[in-house]
Scaffold this active site. Structure first.
Site, short mmCIF file in Angstrom:
data_model
loop_
_atom_site.label_atom_id
_atom_site.label_comp_id
_atom_site.label_asym_id
_atom_site.label_seq_id
_atom_site.Cartn_x
_atom_site.Cartn_y
_atom_site.Cartn_z
N LYS A 177 23.53 -37.12 -6.40
CA LYS A 177 23.92 -36.89 -7.80
C LYS A 177 24.20 -35.40 -8.03
O LYS A 177 24.77 -34.75 -7.18
CB LYS A 177 22.87 -37.48 -8.74
CG LYS A 177 22.73 -38.98 -8.53
CD LYS A 177 21.57 -39.60 -9.24
CE LYS A 177 20.28 -39.43 -8.47
NZ LYS A 177 19.20 -40.29 -8.92
N ASP A 213 12.99 -44.54 -8.36
CA ASP A 213 13.16 -45.19 -9.67
C ASP A 213 13.37 -46.70 -9.58
O ASP A 213 12.94 -47.45 -10.45
CB ASP A 213 14.29 -44.53 -10.49
CG ASP A 213 15.60 -44.40 -9.74
OD1 ASP A 213 15.64 -44.70 -8.53
OD2 ASP A 213 16.61 -43.97 -10.36
C1 BGC Z 1 19.47 -41.94 -5.11
C2 BGC Z 1 18.48 -43.08 -5.21
C3 BGC Z 1 18.25 -43.46 -6.66
C4 BGC Z 1 19.59 -43.74 -7.34
C5 BGC Z 1 19.43 -44.10 -8.80
C6 BGC Z 1 20.73 -42.27 -5.88
O1 BGC Z 1 21.59 -41.17 -5.88
O2 BGC Z 1 19.79 -41.68 -3.77
O3 BGC Z 1 17.26 -42.72 -4.61
O4 BGC Z 1 17.44 -44.59 -6.72
O5 BGC Z 1 20.42 -42.60 -7.23
O6 BGC Z 1 18.83 -43.08 -9.53
#
Ligand code: BGC
Length: 426
Positions: A177, A213
C-alpha cells in the site's frame, strides 16, 4: 405538447449519442470484462498457488505467501478481558481500549481514537514510524486515564509478516500500500514497537499479540458467529485468511486441528501468472506505484489503485476524443486526483449522475450529459472487475475448505471489512 415533444426529442438524441459513443468506448473497456470461463481459470491458478505457498520449501518463491498465523481456533464467545489495540495499515491508524465483558453476554465496549500518519512518516524511517505510534498511544492513554495500568496489547498490523508465534517474533516481509519506511523489512515489528514504547518510558504494556487485519476480521466476526472461518478485506489493500487443516500446513509442526492461514492473495500474479488479464492501464499503475512488480492482484482490486485505473482510462478516452470533446484538465492529467471514493459516489443509484457532474466540474473538466454517463460506465466496469476477481478468489478458498473436509456442501460465514467493501453502493 410541443414542450413535451421537444424534451422527448432531446432525450432521444442524448440516448442515441450515448449508445453510439459507448460502443466505441467499449473497445477500450473490453479488456476489463472477464468471462466466467476466465474467472474459473483465475480461480484454478490461485488454487495451485495456494498449495505451493503451503509447502515446506517452495513457499519462499511462492507469489501467494500462505502465512501461518498461529491462530488455532476461532472465538467461542466466552472470551473476556481488558485490552489495548492498535490498528495500522488501513485508511486510518487507530488506537483502542477494548473491554470484552462476560456479564453482558458477548458485549464489547470500545473507546478509540484515530491518529493521522503524515505521508513523510509513511515514507520515512522505521524509528520515526514507531515513535509516532508510541506517541499516539501515549496521548490516548492520557485521555482515558490508563497510564497507571499495564494492559496487554493486540496489534492489527495489515502487512505480510512471517510469525513464529502469535505473541513472539513477527518479521515484516515487505511493505505494501502507501507505506515504505526504511529499516523495517526483515525486522521484528513487535520488537520495534516495544523499543519505541521503552524509549518514551512514560507507560508500559504487557504482552503484544500481532494479527493481520483479515485475521482480526475473521475473529471478531467469529465471536458472534461460530461458522465464520474466512476473513476478507477489500479496502486500501486486499487479502483473505481462512482456517486450514494443520496437516496441510507443512511449515508448522503438528498434524492435528486447524490453523488460520493469511493467504496474502494480493501478491497473486507477481510471478507473471496473471499476464493475460492485465490491461495496459494496470501496467501503468504498477510501474508508477511505490512498489512496482509486487502485489499484482491487489492493484486490480483495492482502493489504493481503483481510482487511478479509472483516471488512466478517462485520459485515454479523452485522447481518443470520446470524452470531454478531447480536452483533459490539468487535474485529470495529475496522478492520484481521481479518488477511489469518487467511484462509489458516481455509482450511487439515485444521486450518481449528479455526483458525477459535481466531481467532473471540481476536476476542471467541461462535460456534457453523455460524458457523465460514459464516466459512470467506466467506474462500473472497473469496480465490477474488482468484485469479480474477489469473488473468484473467495470461491477458491471456499472450495478448498469444502475439499479439505470432504463435504458435499459448505455453509460458512465470511467476515468482510475494508473501505471499498463498506462504501461501494453495490
Ligand atoms: C497486505 C495485507 C493486508 C491487506 C488488507 C495488503 O496490502 O499485504 O497484509 O491484509 O493489504 O489491508
Amino acid at each position: 405538447v410541443k414542450e413535451h415533444l421537444c424534451l422527448s426529442l432531446f432525450f432521444g438524441v442524448l440516448v442515441t449519442k450515448f449508445v453510439c459513443i459507448s460502443m466505441q468506448v467499449m473497445k477500450y473497456l473490453e479488456p476489463f470484462l472477464l468471462s466466467l470461463e476466465k474467472l474459473n481459470e483465475v480461480s484454478a491458478r490461485l488454487r495451485k498457488d495456494m498449495i505451493r505457498g503451503l509447502e515446506k520449501h517452495a513457499h519462499h518463491r511462492a507469489a501467494v505467501k500462505m502465512l501461518p498465523t498461529f491462530v488455532r481456533a476461532t472465538p467461542d464467545g466466552t472470551e473476556k478481558g481488558d485490552f489495548l489495540a492498535l490498528d495500522l495499515g488501513g485508511t486510518n491508524f487507530r488506537v483502542l481500549h477494548v473491554r470484552v465483558m462476560e456479564e453482558e453476554q458477548k458485549m464489547l465496549k470500545m473507546d478509540s481514537q484515530i491518529c493521522a500518519i503524515p505521508q513523510e512518516i509513511m515514507l520515512g524511517t522505521g524509528e520515526q514510524l514507531f515513535d509516532h505510534i508510541a506517541a499516539c498511544l501515549s496521548e490516548f492513554l492520557d485521555s482515558q486515564n490508563l497510564k497507571g495500568q499495564t494492559l496487554p496489547l493486540g496489534f492489527t498490523f495489515s502487512f505480510p509478516c512471517e510469525q513464529k508465534e502469535i505473541d513472539k517474533q513477527s518479521i515484516l516481509i515487505r511493505w505494501t500500500k502507501g507505506f515504505n519506511c526504511s529499516g523495517v523489512e526483515g525486522e521484528d515489528v513487535v520488537k520495534l514497537l516495544k523499543e519505541a514504547i521503552h524509549r518514551r518510558g512514560d507507560y508500559d504494556i504487557s504482552s503484544v499479540a500481532m494479527v493481520n487485519d483479515t485475521v482480526g476480521t475473521m475473529m471478531s466476526c467469529g465471536y458472534r458467529d461460530q461458522t465464520c472461518e474466512i476473513g476478507m478485506i477489500i479496502g486500501t489493500g486486499t487479502n483473505a485468511c481462512y482456517m486450514e487443516e494443520m496437516k496441510n500446513v507443512k511449515r508448522v509442526e503438528g498434524e492435528d486441528g486447524r490453523m488460520c492461514i493469511n493467504t496474502e492473495w494480493g501478491g497473486f500474479g507477481d510471478d507473471g501468472s496473471l499476464e493475460d488479464i492485465l490491461t495496459e492501464f494496470d501496467k501503468v499503475v504498477d510501474r508508477t506505484s511505490i512498489n512496482p512488480g509486487v502485489h499484482t492482484f491487489e492493484k486490480m482490486i483495492s482502493g489504493m489503485y481503483l481510482g487511478e485505473i479509472v483516471r488512466l482510462v478517462l485520459m485515454k478516452l479523452t485522447e481518443k476524443k470520446l470524452l470531454f470533446k478531447g480536452e483533459a484538465s490539468e487535474a485529470l492529467h495529475t496522478p492520484g486526483t481521481f479518488e477511489t471514493k469518487f467511484i462509489s459516489m458516481i455509482e450511487e443509484p439515485d444521486s450518481g449522475l449528479e455526483n458525477a457532474k459535481k466531481i467532473l466540474t471540481e476536476l476542471g473538466l467541461r462535460w456534457d450529459l453523455v460524458d457523465a454517463r460514459v464516466v459512470r460506465l467506466v467506474c462500473e466496469t472497473i469496480s465490477s472487475r474488482s468484485a469479480r476477481l474477489c469473488a473468484a478468489a473467495l470461491a477458491t478458498i471456499a472450495n478448498r475448505i469444502l475439499a479439505n473436509r470432504g463435504l458435499p456442501h459448505l455453509k460458512t460465514t465470511v467476515g468482510v471489512d475494508g473501505t471499498v467493501y463498506k462504501k461501494h453502493p453495490k
